[in-house]
Design an enzyme around this catalytic site. Structure first.
Site, PDB file in Angstrom:
ATOM      1  N   GLU A 160      43.849  49.144  49.320  1.00 31.33           N
ATOM      2  CA  GLU A 160      44.838  47.632  49.921  1.00 31.33           C
ATOM      3  C   GLU A 160      44.294  47.698  51.239  1.00 31.33           C
ATOM      4  O   GLU A 160      44.826  48.765  51.983  1.00 31.33           O
ATOM      5  CB  GLU A 160      46.121  47.195  49.592  1.00 31.33           C
ATOM      6  CG  GLU A 160      46.896  45.728  50.120  1.00 31.33           C
ATOM      7  CD  GLU A 160      48.273  45.896  50.192  1.00 31.33           C
ATOM      8  OE1 GLU A 160      48.908  45.364  48.973  1.00 31.33           O
ATOM      9  OE2 GLU A 160      48.831  46.195  51.052  1.00 31.33           O
TER      10      GLU A 160
ATOM     11  N   TYR B 217      43.936  39.520  53.741  1.00 28.18           N
ATOM     12  CA  TYR B 217      44.148  40.608  52.653  1.00 28.18           C
ATOM     13  C   TYR B 217      42.983  40.725  51.852  1.00 28.18           C
ATOM     14  O   TYR B 217      42.480  40.009  51.208  1.00 28.18           O
ATOM     15  CB  TYR B 217      45.338  40.178  51.736  1.00 28.18           C
ATOM     16  CG  TYR B 217      45.802  40.819  50.655  1.00 28.18           C
ATOM     17  CD1 TYR B 217      46.786  41.743  51.192  1.00 28.18           C
ATOM     18  CD2 TYR B 217      45.274  40.870  49.426  1.00 28.18           C
ATOM     19  CE1 TYR B 217      47.301  42.844  50.296  1.00 28.18           C
ATOM     20  CE2 TYR B 217      45.530  41.564  48.587  1.00 28.18           C
ATOM     21  CZ  TYR B 217      46.433  42.477  48.484  1.00 28.18           C
ATOM     22  OH  TYR B 217      47.418  43.490  48.440  1.00 28.18           O
TER      23      TYR B 217
END
Length: 386
Positions: A191, A103
């Site tokens: 993101e 991530y």
């Protein structure tokens, strides 16, 4: 503004961030041909494009082994409802074969007043879930806006989370490109989740999310055009046309709040909520609102099916109190019976506003203070419940 995944993918590709090949479709016609034109290899992943999370759990992400299966899935998934959003578009991408899922994101950190790099070697799930179950696997690194991503930025993020530093170079490269996109598109959040490592050792952005600051859209004409095509609350669209900022809050909220400033709006919402009431929506009037604009604003707020009371809190300067009173009365005269307004005003033409409210035929209650207004709302709500 939350972008759809394919738009986030387009932006990442613009900055040379590795992604999977894909194609966006809004019709189930000619799916095999579209997949072939995009030069996609099977198996492929079919993803609904909606502005909300939880697509996978809702059946909005499916795998197809061949053209026939892909066509069947597209026919089934187009138009499907995902938590109140209709899937009008699908994205078909090649299926990845990840070895690891990471991530990475950059968000605007108000505390440090700088871009904040967030990294975790545990990807593929909500970062909030990772924070709850594996908090030691998340690194948050504020970045100097003038220095950007440095070697020590990535070293720290990987060291504290125990990530494999063999991929440091690729991770730094992607973080640098994310930061460039972050600035170029005035984002609040950019993101990649998951950022996968494939069998060849290459880092690939498998899924992306971007939130653009609404206040910067005047600098991004292509984003304004894109926003107009997005699904949104009808009240948000109507408010936008009138240059108001409207925020839906709780679906079953019975109180609407209006003010000429976001700080005052937040204070009102906090006090109403602490009293045990639910706020359904908030609307920021901005400055210089006329009676007609106030009327429009009140009607937008009252159009929420569960909202019966509107609390208007105004400090009259450019926005005159008498105009607010006139506009509230005009809106109530056209509203269904049972809708009520509570006014708390200070400033320009307040005395005249009080006289106007006193002559109103519909129920408008004046309050001398913010706390008194909240008490009035509470008594109204209690009266209805009894």
């Amino acid at each position: 503004m939350k972008l759809l995944e394919y738009k986030a993918k387009e932006i990442m590709e613009k900055f040379d961030i590795p992604t999977m090949k894909g194609v966006v479709i809004d019709s189930a016609d000619g799916i095999p041909e579209k997949i072939k034109e995009a030069d996609l290899a099977y198996p492929v992943v079919v993803k609904v494009q909606v502005q909300i999370g939880g697509r996978g759990k809702a059946g909005g992400v499916q795998f197809a082994q061949d053209a026939q299966e892909a066509t069947g899935l597209c026919e089934k998934m187009l138009g499907m409802d995902i938590r109140g959003f209709a899937a009008n578009e699908l994205m078909i991408v090649e299926k990845a074969n990840p070895v690891k899922e990471w991530y990475v994101s950059i968000m605007l950190d108000r505390l440090s007043k700088s871009p904040l790099l967030i990294f975790s070697p545990v990807g593929g799930m909500d970062i909030e879930e990772t924070a709850r179950t594996n908090p030691d696997k998340i690194a948050k690194v504020p970045m100097d806006p003038f220095r950007g991503v440095q070697d020590y930025t990535i070293d720290y993020a990987m060291d504290v989370t125990g990530a494999d530093k063999a991929y440091k170079g690729q991770l730094k490269d992607i973080a640098e490109k994310l930061l460039k996109a972050f600035y170029a598109y005035n984002t609040m959040l950019i993101e990649i989740n998951p950022l996968v490592i494939d069998k060849s050792g290459k880092l690939i952005a498998l899924d992306g999310k971007i939130e653009v600051d609404d206040n910067a859209l005047f600098r991004l004409p292509d984003m304004v055009e894109f926003r107009e095509r997005l699904q949104d609350d009808a009240r948000v669209i109507e408010a936008r046309r009138s240059d108001f900022h409207f925020v839906p809050i709780e679906e079953d909220g019975t109180v609407g709040v209006m003010s000429n400033g976001s700080g005052m709006l937040m204070s009102c919402i906090d006090l109403i909520s602490k009293k045990g009431m639910k706020v359904g929506a908030a609307l920021d009037l901005g400055g210089g609102a006329t009676a007609e604009r106030i009327k429009t604003a009140v009607k937008i707020v009252l159009s929420g099916s569960s909202i019966n009371e509107v609390f208007i809190c105004i400090f009259g300067g450019i926005t005159r109190c008498d105009e607010v009173a006139k506009g509230a009365i005009m809106a109530l005269e056209e509203a269904p019976t049972g809708k009520r307004v509570v006014l708390r005003m200070e400033g320009t033409n307040k005395d005249e506003a009080i006289k106007i409210v006193g002559s109103a035929r519909r129920e408008i209650t004046m309050a001398g203070s913010l706390l008194e207004a909240v008490d009035v709302l509470w008594e109204m709500q209690e009266g209805v419940s009894k």
